[in-house]
Write an enzyme that holds these catalytic residues in place. Structure first.
Site, short mmCIF file in Angstrom:
data_model
loop_
_atom_site.label_atom_id
_atom_site.label_comp_id
_atom_site.label_asym_id
_atom_site.label_seq_id
_atom_site.Cartn_x
_atom_site.Cartn_y
_atom_site.Cartn_z
N SER A 11 2.22 25.75 -23.18
CA SER A 11 2.72 25.92 -24.55
C SER A 11 2.52 24.63 -25.34
O SER A 11 2.32 23.56 -24.76
CB SER A 11 4.21 26.30 -24.50
OG SER A 11 4.92 25.42 -23.67
N GLU A 13 4.01 22.33 -28.81
CA GLU A 13 5.15 22.15 -29.73
C GLU A 13 4.68 21.52 -31.04
O GLU A 13 3.88 20.59 -31.05
CB GLU A 13 6.18 21.24 -29.04
CG GLU A 13 7.39 20.97 -29.91
CD GLU A 13 8.46 20.21 -29.14
OE1 GLU A 13 8.82 20.62 -28.02
OE2 GLU A 13 8.95 19.20 -29.68
N ASP A 104 21.02 16.01 -31.89
CA ASP A 104 21.74 14.75 -32.10
C ASP A 104 22.17 14.71 -33.55
O ASP A 104 21.36 15.00 -34.44
CB ASP A 104 20.82 13.56 -31.80
CG ASP A 104 20.40 13.53 -30.34
OD1 ASP A 104 21.29 13.48 -29.48
OD2 ASP A 104 19.19 13.59 -30.08
N PHE A 211 9.90 6.12 -29.87
CA PHE A 211 10.42 7.42 -29.37
C PHE A 211 11.10 7.21 -28.02
O PHE A 211 12.17 7.73 -27.76
CB PHE A 211 9.28 8.40 -29.11
CG PHE A 211 8.71 9.09 -30.31
CD1 PHE A 211 9.32 9.03 -31.55
CD2 PHE A 211 7.53 9.84 -30.19
CE1 PHE A 211 8.77 9.69 -32.64
CE2 PHE A 211 6.99 10.49 -31.27
CZ PHE A 211 7.60 10.41 -32.50
N HIS A 261 4.02 21.80 -21.16
CA HIS A 261 4.40 21.99 -22.58
C HIS A 261 3.97 20.71 -23.30
O HIS A 261 4.48 19.63 -22.97
CB HIS A 261 5.92 22.20 -22.67
CG HIS A 261 6.44 22.28 -24.08
ND1 HIS A 261 6.41 23.45 -24.82
CD2 HIS A 261 7.01 21.36 -24.89
CE1 HIS A 261 6.96 23.23 -26.01
NE2 HIS A 261 7.33 21.97 -26.08
C1 LIG Z 1 12.03 20.17 -24.84
C2 LIG Z 1 12.92 19.48 -25.84
C3 LIG Z 1 12.91 19.93 -27.16
C4 LIG Z 1 13.74 19.32 -28.11
N1 LIG Z 1 13.74 19.80 -29.40
C5 LIG Z 1 14.60 19.30 -30.30
C6 LIG Z 1 14.69 19.84 -31.63
O1 LIG Z 1 13.95 20.74 -32.00
N2 LIG Z 1 15.61 19.32 -32.47
C7 LIG Z 1 16.43 18.32 -32.09
O2 LIG Z 1 17.27 17.89 -32.91
N3 LIG Z 1 16.38 17.77 -30.86
C8 LIG Z 1 15.49 18.23 -29.96
N4 LIG Z 1 15.43 17.70 -28.70
C9 LIG Z 1 16.29 16.56 -28.37
C10 LIG Z 1 17.70 16.98 -27.89
O3 LIG Z 1 18.37 17.66 -28.92
C11 LIG Z 1 18.44 15.71 -27.50
O4 LIG Z 1 17.89 15.18 -26.32
C12 LIG Z 1 19.96 15.85 -27.38
O5 LIG Z 1 20.48 14.52 -27.26
C13 LIG Z 1 20.45 16.65 -26.19
O6 LIG Z 1 20.21 17.97 -26.32
P1 LIG Z 1 20.42 18.95 -25.06
O7 LIG Z 1 20.20 20.30 -25.52
O8 LIG Z 1 19.68 18.47 -23.89
O9 LIG Z 1 22.00 18.68 -24.83
P2 LIG Z 1 23.01 18.99 -23.67
O10 LIG Z 1 22.39 19.81 -22.59
O11 LIG Z 1 24.24 19.51 -24.32
O12 LIG Z 1 23.29 17.54 -23.04
C14 LIG Z 1 23.61 16.44 -23.86
C15 LIG Z 1 24.44 15.42 -23.08
O13 LIG Z 1 25.76 15.92 -22.86
C16 LIG Z 1 26.06 16.05 -21.47
N5 LIG Z 1 26.68 17.38 -21.33
C17 LIG Z 1 26.07 18.58 -21.46
N6 LIG Z 1 26.96 19.59 -21.31
C18 LIG Z 1 28.15 19.03 -21.10
C19 LIG Z 1 29.45 19.56 -20.91
N7 LIG Z 1 29.66 20.89 -20.91
N8 LIG Z 1 30.48 18.68 -20.73
C20 LIG Z 1 30.27 17.33 -20.74
N9 LIG Z 1 29.03 16.77 -20.93
C21 LIG Z 1 27.98 17.61 -21.12
C22 LIG Z 1 24.72 15.98 -20.75
O14 LIG Z 1 24.87 15.43 -19.45
C23 LIG Z 1 23.91 15.07 -21.68
O15 LIG Z 1 24.20 13.73 -21.43
C24 LIG Z 1 14.60 18.24 -27.73
C25 LIG Z 1 14.57 17.78 -26.40
C26 LIG Z 1 13.74 18.38 -25.46
C27 LIG Z 1 13.71 17.85 -24.06
#
Ligand SMILES: Cc1cc2nc3c(=O)[nH]c(=O)nc-3n(C[C@H](O)[C@H](O)[C@H](O)COP(=O)(O)OP(=O)(O)OC[C@H]3O[C@@H](n4cnc5c(N)ncnc54)[C@H](O)[C@@H]3O)c2cc1C
Length: 280
Positions: A11, A13, A104, A211, A261
């Site tokens: 894929s 992005e 974030d 980055f 990806h």
């Molecule tokens: C493939 C990919 C695509 C991305 N695309 C985008 C995008 O389009 N837009 C954007 O803004 N960002 C994007 N990001 C960045 C991402 O949003 C950031 O890395 C963000 O800081 C974490 O998102 P996450 O979904 O991994 O968060 P989570 O999975 O929620 O994790 C974030 C942090 O919180 C902790 N955590 C998770 N769940 C819990 C819980 N229930 N209780 C306590 N702690 C917890 C985790 O250990 C981690 O340290 C992308 C990242 C990746 C890898």
């Protein structure tokens, strides 16, 4: 080993362009990459909803070309009502694939909204739309920069899978061992969904270093020093970058990664050159 050769997923992005010229350039990029027949094209979503309309517009355009689009959706700073509306728009547009993220908070934005973590978003998407979407989540082979410990980060990744994620895409990395170790640790926890490596081609050292500092992806010292040594010599940076990233992808696929990806930054060149070199 994660899965057989036949189940591999490839894929690309994109980010949603801000200008009509950017949209036009992305059409050209997409046309080139579509020839490689990837499973889907994903489109990022600015945290706090800053690109909401542009992400929607871009995925609908991709979908209208007969290609599979997967919008990213981040939940931080959002409400249930807001995300419900976006999910409905995607369903109406025939979208079946989504990348669910926490995101974030942009600097200066203090209201975290009604969601704290991505597992809550995955749960919400399943509650609202059942099995309509294939849900991808993010994975961090070198661990998330805010992780309290590697073990907690793994358990938090597991929460997203338990909430209903079908597969994962990793943050980019240049150390294949970190990826294989992560996959193994997940398997030990009973997490066996496909974890597809996210691949960042190297074309510009300053941008990559910025980055990487922000997202916690390590540039190994030998790669950093080589890139620094090339200074402004972009031709050498790109040539070295292609060698390093092709070798990384080759090893990942040889040792069983379930696909790749590519973070394209809306450019077709680097990803398609790597693709050709891999003989995919
Ligand atoms: C493939 C990919 C695509 C991305 N695309 C985008 C995008 O389009 N837009 C954007 O803004 N960002 C994007 N990001 C960045 C991402 O949003 C950031 O890395 C963000 O800081 C974490 O998102 P996450 O979904 O991994 O968060 P989570 O999975 O929620 O994790 C974030 C942090 O919180 C902790 N955590 C998770 N769940 C819990 C819980 N229930 N209780 C306590 N702690 C917890 C985790 O250990 C981690 O340290 C992308 C990242 C990746 C890898």
């Amino acid at each position: 080993m994660q899965s057989s050769k036949h189940a591999r997923t490839f894929s690309f992005e994109f980010f949603p362009p801000k200008t009509p010229e950017g949209m036009e350039k992305l059409r050209t990029t997409r046309k080139q990459l579509a020839q490689l027949k990837p499973k889907f094209f994903s489109v990022t979503f600015g945290a706090g909803g800053s690109t909401r309309d542009r992400t929607l517009e871009t995925v609908l355009e991709i979908q209208s070309e007969g290609l599979n689009a997967a919008p990213h959706l981040s939940c931080v700073g959002s409400t249930h009502g807001n995300l419900r509306e976006i999910l409905q728009q995607y369903q109406k547009g025939g979208i079946r694939h989504i990348v669910a993220l926490r995101g974030d908070l942009p600097s200066g934005m203090v209201d975290a909204g009604e969601f704290r973590y991505a597992n809550e978003l995955v749960e919400f998407i399943r509650q609202e739309t059942g099995d309509h979407f294939q849900i991808e989540v993010a994975a961090y082979p070198e661990y998330h920069p805010q992780a309290r410990s590697s073990q907690e980060d793994l358990l938090n990744f597991k929460r997203k899978v338990e909430a209903g994620a079908n597969s994962a895409i990793t943050q980019y990395f240049y150390n294949a061992d970190a990826y294989f170790n992560f996959v193994e640790e997940c398997a030990t926890l009973g997490v066996t969904i496909p974890i597809v490596p996210g691949i960042m081609p190297i074309t510009n050292f300053v941008q990559l270093a910025r980055f990487s500092d922000a997202c916690g992806a390590e540039i190994p010292r030998w790669i950093r020093l080589k890139l620094q040594g090339y200074g402004d010599d972009l031709v050498s940076i790109r040539a070295f970058g292609l060698d390093v990233v092709t070798a990384l992808c080759d090893r990942l696929l040889q040792q069983g990664a379930p696909g790749l990806h590519f973070y394209t930054l809306n450019q077709a060149g680097p990803a398609s050159t790597i693709w050709q070199r891999l003989g995919l």
